[in-house]
Scaffold this active site. Structure first.
Site, mmCIF file in Angstrom:
data_model
loop_
_atom_site.group_PDB
_atom_site.id
_atom_site.type_symbol
_atom_site.label_atom_id
_atom_site.label_comp_id
_atom_site.label_asym_id
_atom_site.label_seq_id
_atom_site.Cartn_x
_atom_site.Cartn_y
_atom_site.Cartn_z
ATOM 1 N N ASP A 177 -12.146 7.092 4.363
ATOM 2 C CA ASP A 177 -10.904 6.878 5.103
ATOM 3 C C ASP A 177 -10.485 5.416 5.083
ATOM 4 O O ASP A 177 -9.460 5.058 5.641
ATOM 5 C CB ASP A 177 -11.061 7.367 6.547
ATOM 6 C CG ASP A 177 -9.737 7.506 7.261
ATOM 7 O OD1 ASP A 177 -8.698 7.630 6.576
ATOM 8 O OD2 ASP A 177 -9.716 7.486 8.510
ATOM 9 N N ASP A 180 -2.541 10.433 3.971
ATOM 10 C CA ASP A 180 -3.954 10.098 4.089
ATOM 11 C C ASP A 180 -4.663 11.122 4.963
ATOM 12 O O ASP A 180 -4.564 11.095 6.185
ATOM 13 C CB ASP A 180 -4.118 8.695 4.693
ATOM 14 C CG ASP A 180 -5.572 8.279 4.812
ATOM 15 O OD1 ASP A 180 -6.426 8.922 4.169
ATOM 16 O OD2 ASP A 180 -5.848 7.309 5.539
ATOM 17 N N ARG A 206 -7.562 -0.241 1.222
ATOM 18 C CA ARG A 206 -8.073 -1.508 0.694
ATOM 19 C C ARG A 206 -8.591 -1.343 -0.740
ATOM 20 O O ARG A 206 -8.629 -2.310 -1.507
ATOM 21 C CB ARG A 206 -9.152 -2.061 1.612
ATOM 22 C CG ARG A 206 -10.432 -1.227 1.707
ATOM 23 C CD ARG A 206 -11.254 -1.563 2.924
ATOM 24 N NE ARG A 206 -10.605 -1.149 4.166
ATOM 25 C CZ ARG A 206 -11.096 -1.347 5.384
ATOM 26 N NH1 ARG A 206 -12.251 -1.965 5.533
ATOM 27 N NH2 ARG A 206 -10.446 -0.938 6.452
ATOM 28 N N ASP A 264 1.632 6.199 5.912
ATOM 29 C CA ASP A 264 0.607 5.358 5.318
ATOM 30 C C ASP A 264 1.087 4.658 4.046
ATOM 31 O O ASP A 264 0.345 3.882 3.456
ATOM 32 C CB ASP A 264 -0.660 6.172 5.027
ATOM 33 C CG ASP A 264 -1.933 5.351 5.199
ATOM 34 O OD1 ASP A 264 -1.882 4.327 5.901
ATOM 35 O OD2 ASP A 264 -2.968 5.719 4.627
ATOM 36 N N LYS A 322 0.841 -1.202 0.000
ATOM 37 C CA LYS A 322 0.000 0.000 0.000
ATOM 38 C C LYS A 322 0.875 1.251 0.000
ATOM 39 O O LYS A 322 1.696 1.460 0.887
ATOM 40 C CB LYS A 322 -0.907 -0.004 1.235
ATOM 41 C CG LYS A 322 -1.719 1.273 1.438
ATOM 42 C CD LYS A 322 -2.477 1.227 2.761
ATOM 43 C CE LYS A 322 -3.072 2.589 3.122
ATOM 44 N NZ LYS A 322 -3.729 2.561 4.443
ATOM 45 N N LYS A 350 -9.979 12.872 8.780
ATOM 46 C CA LYS A 350 -9.427 12.432 10.055
ATOM 47 C C LYS A 350 -9.320 13.616 11.016
ATOM 48 O O LYS A 350 -9.093 14.751 10.593
ATOM 49 C CB LYS A 350 -8.009 11.864 9.863
ATOM 50 C CG LYS A 350 -7.912 10.574 9.106
ATOM 51 C CD LYS A 350 -6.446 10.158 8.986
ATOM 52 C CE LYS A 350 -6.279 8.879 8.174
ATOM 53 N NZ LYS A 350 -6.737 7.703 8.925
#
Length: 453
Positions: free
Chosen positions: A301, A224, A305, A242, A219, A231
């Site tokens: 968020d 992010d 995935r 991240d 990833k 967030k």
């Protein structure tokens, strides 16, 4: 050094090795009679330093240029980190022939990550073997990538790091412009389209095509914000990490190629910034994926995935032997395991058990969680094939793995690591910063599984 240009990555300059006079480190345990053989003035000197023989105590004996270090056998790495944190600019002798060389060197580097004229350094008794040097270089490069702020390591910088790695090992590297191929990589594009830097997908291929195909997917979210599901500030502060999964697999690939493992290695790094701007992904959107499944966005968020979905689908379009993805995927994994321990999930019981045995022997913590596929029911939605988040807050790490499993095709042997990628420096011998818990265990497992060339 400019991370954006790959300067200093995968290179000797990361190793804190110098030539010159060196102090000897004598490791003892808390049960040893450490005073035996010492003269009265040496005992007095240690007493003045408040040395009392507890774990991680150390005492300096200037006359003999010796340092007494109290360690437990399982904490040698931490002990050398303590020395790196607390000593001035002196050299410490280290023996590359010793079986624990890598542990000591990595521990030392974990204590001090910025080496300058005020820092201690290592003096090797003999020249490092090539495989020792490359393992250290690979690991430290991964840490350097994680710690780099996004202003120095954006999408293009991460692609540059991968391209440089490929050039060093004569690998084939392709940088895919996702924005020009939206129909082929719709999920990666949807997550990254609002950012200033366009999303990219790195594909690195190395090794003979008739060897077992090993696919690594990392990833690469360079920052992010959480997207429109923004967030809170405290949670956003560390989001340069991240892309820790990408750093992990690039570092692992570096070691695999240098060690010449007999595999057909393929690395996939989807790289994006999850930003807020025109075109940002919205909660409730229905998003296409390379695998043909439609995903309803329950939370912007949970973007990691989504980009992994396209990369995993691409990796599994051809037959493979082992598929591994590494991602800073869920806060739920941290709730369950904390930051020191990396949980993993596997479709194959034999692989899961073998990796655990290696991790316990190497003392680089990994721990299995169940891949409870029945939790896939929590991803159901009437509006698409699946949602990108569960219908409640329970079992988040397992549910995220269930989501990824939908995109792994017929890969029977799949490992998923949910990485923290950060050390808070609340343990002896550890500085706050990037971390890759489980990296040495996974490398050792792959070396045992595939053997030397």
């Amino acid at each position: 050094m400019s991370i954006a240009n790959g300067d200093g990555l995968w290179a000797d300059c990361l190793l804190p090795l110098k030539e010159g006079t060196a102090w000897r480190v004598r490791e003892i345990t808390s049960n040893d009679d450490w005073g035996q053989g010492l003269q009265e003035h040496e005992l007095a000197r240690l007493k003045a330093q408040k040395f009392c023989g507890k774990t991680f105590d150390f005492g300096v004996l200037e006359a003999s240029q010796e340092i007494l270090l109290v360690v437990d056998p399982d904490q040698i790495r931490a002990g050398w980190g303590v020395l790196a944190q607390k000593l001035g600019p002196i050299g410490l002798a280290i023996d590359p022939q010793d079986v624990g060389f890598i542990q000591r060197a990595v521990g030392f580097c974990s204590g001090v990550r910025q080496f300058d004229e005020t820092s201690p350094y290592l003096v090797a008794d003999t020249e490092l073997a090539p495989e020792q040097k490359v393992i250290l270089q690979s690991f430290l490069s991964g840490i350097k990538l994680i710690e780099a702020p996004t202003s120095l390591l954006g999408v293009e910088g991460l692609m540059c790091a991968g391209r440089l790695l490929g050039d060093l090992h004569n690998a084939i590297v392709e940088i895919i412009a996702v924005d020009e191929l939206q129909d082929q990589y719709p999920a990666i594009h949807a997550v990254g389209r609002a950012a200033e830097e366009a999303p990219r997908l790195l594909h690195l291929a190395w090794g003979a095509k008739d060897h077992p195909r090993l696919c690594l997917v990392g990833k690469g979210v360079v920052f992010d914000s959480g997207g429109l599901n923004l967030k809170p500030g405290g949670s956003m502060a560390l989001m340069r990490k991240d892309m820790g999964g990408a750093a992990f697999v690039l570092a692992l690939a570096s070691a695999i190629m240098a060690r010449k493992l007999p595999v057909r290695l393929e690395v996939y790094v989807p790289a994006v910034e999850n930003a807020i701007g025109p075109g940002a992904l919205r909660p409730g959107d229905i998003m296409a994926t390379r695998a043909g499944l439609e995903v309803e966005i329950g939370n912007t968020d949970a973007e990691g995935r989504l980009i992994l979905a396209d990369a995993l689908a691409l990796a599994t379009e051809q037959e493979l032997d082992l598929l591994i993805d590494v991602a800073t995927l869920t806060g739920a994994a941290r709730v369950a395991m904390g930051f020191d321990l990396t949980p993993y999930m596997s479709r194959d019981t034999e692989t899961r058990n073998a990796l655990l045995q290696v991790a316990e022997r190497v003392n680089d913590p990994l721990w299995p969680l169940p891949l409870w596929e029945d939790y896939g029911r929590k991803l159901r939605t009437p509006f698409a094939d699946l949602n990108n988040v569960g219908d409640d807050g329970a079992g988040g790490a397992i549910i995220a793995a269930c989501f990824l499993s939908c995109f792994c095709g017929a890969a029977d042997d799949w490992l998923h690591l949910d990485l923290a990628a950060w050390d808070h420096g609340d343990r002896p011998g550890r500085r706050k910063g990037g971390a890759m818990a489980g990296w040495f265990s996974l490398l050792s497992y792959l070396e045992e599984r595939y053997g030397a060339a």
